[in-house]
Write an enzyme that holds these catalytic residues in place. Sequence first.
Site, PDB file in Angstrom:
ATOM      1  N   GLU A 108       0.766  -1.020   0.061  1.00 40.88           N
ATOM      2  CA  GLU A 108      -0.042  -0.021   0.043  1.00 40.88           C
ATOM      3  C   GLU A 108       0.797   1.161   0.064  1.00 40.88           C
ATOM      4  OE1 GLU A 108      -2.179  -3.118   2.525  1.00 40.88           O
ATOM      5  OE2 GLU A 108       0.029  -2.653   2.196  1.00 40.88           O
TER       6      GLU A 108
ATOM      7  N   THR B   5      14.321 -41.562  -1.421  1.00 39.98           N
ATOM      8  CA  THR B   5      14.291 -40.605  -2.617  1.00 39.98           C
ATOM      9  C   THR B   5      15.670 -39.999  -2.780  1.00 39.98           C
ATOM     10  OG1 THR B   5      11.834 -40.047  -2.228  1.00 39.98           O
ATOM     11  CG2 THR B   5      13.196 -38.555  -3.365  1.00 39.98           C
TER      12      THR B   5
END
Length: 386
Positions: free
Chosen positions: A55, A200
């Site tokens: 703003e 993984t």
Amino acid sequence: MSAPDHEKFMRRALELAQSVWGATHPNPMVGAVLVEDGKIVGEGATAPDGGAHAEKLALLARGKRPHAGATLYTTLEPCSTHGRTGACTEAIIEAGVAQVVVGTIDPNPDHAGQGLQLLRDAGVEVIADILAQECTDLNLIFNHWITRNEALLAVKTATTLDGRIACRTGESQWITGEMSRADVMKWRRLFPAIAVGAGTVKDDNPRLTSRIEGKEEWCPWRFVFDGLLRTVDDRNMPALYTDEYRERTIVVTTPHAGVGYVRKLQELGVKVWRLPAETQRVSLKGFRLKCAEEKITGVYFEGGARLLSELLRDRQIDYMFSYRAPMLFADERAIPVMSGLRTEKIAQAIRMDAVRHEILGADVLTRGRVVYPDEFHVDETVFSLG
């Protein structure tokens, strides 16, 4: 001004907020536009942590005091507390803005609605809830962090239509298409951290960075869950422990791991979190607490199946990204995305809320908050090895 005009300018504010995607943590991404006589005369997006809010930047971009009747559009309720940069509500009032149009209310229960009330008390016209769903969805991580003071733990899956992540042989690349994989890179850029299990790392040797065409490669914090430090291998050390981003890697382990392995990782520049645990399985609740302590606001888990299943079993998944490809394995020995529960009734199913769908080429992304049932049974035999 008509409602469609409000939406038009709010969409521009959303575009501005998205332009700082992943760069504002722990603050939210916010976009703001200043409009005079139906034309944009100032724009702003949240600066990195410690910088000006959207703003104020939109007001500064005007270069002078706004004309009478100016409208400020902002995707999030303007802040009403001073913090490090001063309250945006004060700046708006001092600038003489006549109208403020807000996308969504501040999720912080201590501040929600206060900024809007201050503006109204000062004679500023306030219109709220314009494209509220889109504005709220923009800040998934911040919204969770500010209301619960803990990291948003999100899971990404890429499966066949029958929920499999790999063939019985372990082959998995690639189930989803290029558009889905590019979308994953976008979410990697949003989250402050990415996490995978030891399996993984050993099977895929991933890099775990965000690689988006036309943009510089980005490396978040990279977590490896490895209760016994099985990934430390002098003959074939994973790239996560040796590449140029290794100081952004954190291995999460237990006191059951060898001290020599811990020392080896630290010598390479890799960080190690040794969390208290009775077994060789990393405490996921302990991990969540540690993330809060270190101000890590969100973690994007990418596998493997065992780690995701442990997260689900411990009710530690907050959000899910489910990519599904139009293919079937129809093989009971193909690897499922998650397992370990005893779901005997439909009422015991894990569900998703605030769901959003997106078509990515031939694939479908379904994402949303995870909702756990009151009645929840774990198949202890699946996790008996720790």
